[in-house]
Design a protein around this motif. Structure first.
Motif, mmCIF file in Angstrom:
data_model
loop_
_atom_site.group_PDB
_atom_site.id
_atom_site.type_symbol
_atom_site.label_atom_id
_atom_site.label_comp_id
_atom_site.label_asym_id
_atom_site.label_seq_id
_atom_site.Cartn_x
_atom_site.Cartn_y
_atom_site.Cartn_z
ATOM 1 N N MET A 119 39.235 44.405 49.584
ATOM 2 C CA MET A 119 39.472 42.966 49.499
ATOM 3 C C MET A 119 39.778 42.578 48.053
ATOM 4 N N GLU A 120 39.013 43.147 47.135
ATOM 5 C CA GLU A 120 39.231 42.854 45.719
ATOM 6 C C GLU A 120 40.635 43.296 45.303
ATOM 7 N N GLY A 121 41.056 44.462 45.755
ATOM 8 C CA GLY A 121 42.395 44.937 45.438
ATOM 9 C C GLY A 121 43.469 44.022 45.993
ATOM 10 N N LEU A 122 43.264 43.529 47.205
ATOM 11 C CA LEU A 122 44.214 42.602 47.822
ATOM 12 C C LEU A 122 44.320 41.320 46.989
ATOM 13 N N ILE A 123 43.185 40.811 46.572
ATOM 14 C CA ILE A 123 43.169 39.596 45.748
ATOM 15 C C ILE A 123 43.853 39.847 44.412
ATOM 16 N N LEU A 124 43.541 40.977 43.773
ATOM 17 C CA LEU A 124 44.136 41.279 42.473
ATOM 18 C C LEU A 124 45.643 41.483 42.574
ATOM 19 N N ASN A 125 46.107 42.107 43.651
ATOM 20 C CA ASN A 125 47.550 42.275 43.844
ATOM 21 C C ASN A 125 48.241 40.925 44.019
ATOM 22 N N GLN A 126 47.632 40.060 44.801
ATOM 23 C CA GLN A 126 48.212 38.734 45.021
ATOM 24 C C GLN A 126 48.191 37.932 43.722
ATOM 25 N N LEU A 127 47.123 38.063 42.966
ATOM 26 C CA LEU A 127 47.017 37.377 41.678
ATOM 27 C C LEU A 127 48.095 37.877 40.723
ATOM 28 N N ALA A 128 48.350 39.176 40.740
ATOM 29 C CA ALA A 128 49.406 39.744 39.888
ATOM 30 C C ALA A 128 50.774 39.213 40.315
ATOM 31 N N ASP A 129 50.983 39.061 41.608
ATOM 32 C CA ASP A 129 52.262 38.544 42.108
ATOM 33 C C ASP A 129 52.468 37.074 41.731
ATOM 34 N N LEU A 130 51.408 36.289 41.874
ATOM 35 C CA LEU A 130 51.515 34.852 41.624
ATOM 36 C C LEU A 130 51.401 34.495 40.151
ATOM 37 N N GLY A 131 50.674 35.303 39.413
ATOM 38 C CA GLY A 131 50.442 35.034 37.994
ATOM 39 C C GLY A 131 49.101 34.360 37.784
ATOM 40 N N GLN A 132 48.429 34.806 36.755
ATOM 41 C CA GLN A 132 47.080 34.313 36.473
ATOM 42 C C GLN A 132 47.097 32.852 36.031
ATOM 43 N N GLY A 170 32.299 41.269 37.691
ATOM 44 C CA GLY A 170 32.539 39.828 37.618
ATOM 45 C C GLY A 170 32.374 39.150 38.957
ATOM 46 N N HIS A 171 32.688 37.877 38.967
ATOM 47 C CA HIS A 171 32.500 37.062 40.170
ATOM 48 C C HIS A 171 33.386 37.511 41.334
ATOM 49 N N LEU A 172 34.552 38.049 41.037
ATOM 50 C CA LEU A 172 35.448 38.469 42.102
ATOM 51 C C LEU A 172 34.831 39.604 42.915
ATOM 52 N N GLU A 173 34.268 40.561 42.229
ATOM 53 C CA GLU A 173 33.597 41.674 42.920
ATOM 54 C C GLU A 173 32.435 41.152 43.765
ATOM 55 N N GLN A 174 31.648 40.250 43.200
ATOM 56 C CA GLN A 174 30.523 39.655 43.928
ATOM 57 C C GLN A 174 31.020 38.847 45.122
ATOM 58 N N PHE A 175 32.098 38.094 44.924
ATOM 59 C CA PHE A 175 32.646 37.275 45.995
ATOM 60 C C PHE A 175 33.105 38.139 47.163
ATOM 61 N N CYS A 176 33.716 39.275 46.876
ATOM 62 C CA CYS A 176 34.175 40.170 47.941
ATOM 63 C C CYS A 176 32.984 40.763 48.697
ATOM 64 N N ARG A 177 31.908 41.071 47.993
ATOM 65 C CA ARG A 177 30.700 41.546 48.675
ATOM 66 C C ARG A 177 30.092 40.424 49.517
ATOM 67 N N PHE A 178 30.175 39.188 49.019
ATOM 68 C CA PHE A 178 29.696 38.014 49.735
ATOM 69 C C PHE A 178 30.474 37.848 51.049
ATOM 70 N N LEU A 179 31.813 37.942 50.977
ATOM 71 C CA LEU A 179 32.633 37.849 52.193
ATOM 72 C C LEU A 179 32.251 38.939 53.191
ATOM 73 N N ASP A 180 32.052 40.153 52.685
ATOM 74 C CA ASP A 180 31.675 41.276 53.541
ATOM 75 C C ASP A 180 30.333 41.017 54.221
ATOM 76 N N ALA A 181 29.377 40.499 53.473
ATOM 77 C CA ALA A 181 28.052 40.216 54.037
ATOM 78 C C ALA A 181 28.133 39.154 55.139
ATOM 79 N N LEU A 182 29.062 38.232 55.003
ATOM 80 C CA LEU A 182 29.252 37.186 56.016
ATOM 81 C C LEU A 182 30.091 37.667 57.195
ATOM 82 N N GLY A 183 30.662 38.858 57.070
ATOM 83 C CA GLY A 183 31.514 39.377 58.133
ATOM 84 C C GLY A 183 32.902 38.773 58.132
ATOM 85 N N LEU A 184 33.308 38.194 57.000
ATOM 86 C CA LEU A 184 34.635 37.598 56.889
ATOM 87 C C LEU A 184 35.603 38.598 56.277
#
Length: 107
Positions: free
Chosen positions: A19-32, A54-68
Motif C-alpha cells: 500500500m505504501e508503495g502504491l501511495i509513493l508511486n502515485q505521489l511521484a506521478d502527481l508531484g509532492q 513516518g506517518h505514511l508507514e503507520q497509516f498503511c498499517r492502520f488501513l491494514d488493521a481496519l481491513g481496508l
C-alpha cells in the motif's frame, strides 16, 4: 474433469508495504508539491510523512488493521457476488456453445 471456474474465496489483499508503495508511486506521478497544496499542507510535511517510520508507514498499517485496501487508479471495483454471477453466466454460455451441434455463422 469439470469446466467449472475455480473461485478463490480469499480476497486479494495488499500488505502495508505494498500500500505504501502504491501511495509513493502515485505521489511521484502527481508531484509532492501539488499534492501538498491540494491537502493544504506544506511540502515538507509530505516529505516527513514519507520518511522511514513516518506517518505514511503507520497509516498503511492502520488501513491494514481496519481491513481496508487501496485501489490503484483505473481499477474497477465490483462486488464479489456480482463477479461470481458473471463468471457463472459466462461458464453456462460456454457450456451451451460447446454443446451446439452446428458451427456459428462466423466460422
Amino acid at each position: 474433469m469439470t469446466n467449472a471456474i475455480a473461485r478463490n474465496s480469499e480476497l486479494p489483499k495488499l500488505k502495508p508495504i505494498e500500500m505504501e508503495g502504491l501511495i509513493l508511486n502515485q505521489l511521484a506521478d502527481l508531484g509532492q508539491k501539488p499534492t501538498a497544496e491540494a491537502c493544504g499542507l506544506d511540502e515538507s510535511t509530505i516529505s516527513r510523512w514519507k520518511g522511514k517510520g513516518g506517518h505514511l508507514e503507520q497509516f498503511c498499517r492502520f488501513l491494514d488493521a481496519l481491513g481496508l485496501q487501496l485501489a490503484p487508479p483505473g481499477a474497477v471495483l465490483v462486488r464479489r457476488d456480482y463477479l461470481f454471477a458473471m463468471e457463472t453466466l459466462a461458464e453456462m454460455g460456454m457450456k451451451a456453445e460447446r454443446m451446439r451441434p452446428d458451427p456459428l455463422g462466423w466460422d
